[in-house]
Design an enzyme around this catalytic site. Sequence first.
Site, PDB file in Angstrom:
ATOM      1  N   ALA A 145       0.840  -1.185   0.000  1.00  0.00           N
ATOM      2  CA  ALA A 145       0.000   0.000   0.000  1.00  0.00           C
ATOM      3  C   ALA A 145       0.876   1.236   0.000  1.00  0.00           C
ATOM      4  O   ALA A 145       2.086   1.172   0.209  1.00  0.00           O
ATOM      5  CB  ALA A 145      -0.919   0.003   1.226  1.00  0.00           C
ATOM      6  N   CYS A 146       0.226   2.365  -0.245  1.00  0.00           N
ATOM      7  CA  CYS A 146       0.950   3.620  -0.416  1.00  0.00           C
ATOM      8  C   CYS A 146       1.927   3.902   0.709  1.00  0.00           C
ATOM      9  O   CYS A 146       3.044   4.341   0.468  1.00  0.00           O
ATOM     10  CB  CYS A 146      -0.060   4.760  -0.522  1.00  0.00           C
ATOM     11  SG  CYS A 146       0.669   6.413  -0.523  1.00  0.00           S
ATOM     12  N   PHE A 147       1.527   3.639   1.944  1.00  0.00           N
ATOM     13  CA  PHE A 147       2.315   4.128   3.070  1.00  0.00           C
ATOM     14  C   PHE A 147       3.465   3.220   3.475  1.00  0.00           C
ATOM     15  O   PHE A 147       4.110   3.472   4.481  1.00  0.00           O
ATOM     16  CB  PHE A 147       1.399   4.418   4.258  1.00  0.00           C
ATOM     17  CG  PHE A 147       0.631   5.690   4.074  1.00  0.00           C
ATOM     18  CD1 PHE A 147       1.146   6.893   4.521  1.00  0.00           C
ATOM     19  CD2 PHE A 147      -0.576   5.690   3.410  1.00  0.00           C
ATOM     20  CE1 PHE A 147       0.465   8.079   4.323  1.00  0.00           C
ATOM     21  CE2 PHE A 147      -1.275   6.870   3.201  1.00  0.00           C
ATOM     22  CZ  PHE A 147      -0.750   8.065   3.659  1.00  0.00           C
TER      23      PHE A 147
END
Length: 274
Positions: A145-147
């Site tokens: 995921a992005c984070f």
Amino acid sequence: METNWRLLDTGHRPGPENMAIDEAIAMAHGRGEVPPTLRFYGWNPPAVSIGYFQSMLGEVDLDAVRAGGYGYVRRPTGGRLIFHHMELTYSVVIREELLPGGVIETYREISRGLLAGMAELGVPAALSGGDRDPRRADPDGFHTACFDTASAYELQVGGRKVAGSAQTRRDGVILQHGSILLDIDVPLLFRLMRLPEGIPAERLMARFRAKSTTLAEALGRPVSWAEARDAFAAGFARALGLTLTPGQLTEREEKEAQTLVEAKYGCDNWNMRK
């Protein structure tokens, strides 16, 4: 750089509407109808968004999303999956001629405003280094995921990512938007994702926690959406020398956003296109 900007708080809206509003603002600014705009918003219901280059069916467990009453949408920008839940979302719209430089240079300049917003809250954040282009598509499937991975000039606290952004350009207009984590429910996020085979979810969640953090964790207390909004507005004004004038969407922006919801962001031919 142009220093007279419009400041918008459009509240919490569904995902397709949020993406449509960002695009409608970019269209209006490109026509010279509105000034450069800093917008803050939230998501109601909470929603999963994927990057422009991702596959909705390949990344998202839509059965779990629908069962939870959440939304989903494809962003016009790159990057990876985000679950927009306990966060403050921002967008910046400005013509390229008013904020000169390439993607990395303008990304760094906007990040100065974000960094100052962190300082307003008392968060000891820093900008990540490197030269990773914020427009890049997602790398291998291990990055969930992005984070869990920082692009160049994204905000970190103790080496852990606290905000993620992406940028696109069209017809001479820069649109950059991003998510600032107030808090996060990691198990819920992972229930909404399709995970790579052969890697235990617990291992991926541990990796995610090690590489990401939230304002609540950094400060040891809850941070409300309104508190964060005010801090980041003040940070942008201070760091970039802006005069921020509170405003509203124009009637044309509202109408164009609704058209974009109906013809694009609310439609499977956009959201399921890959």
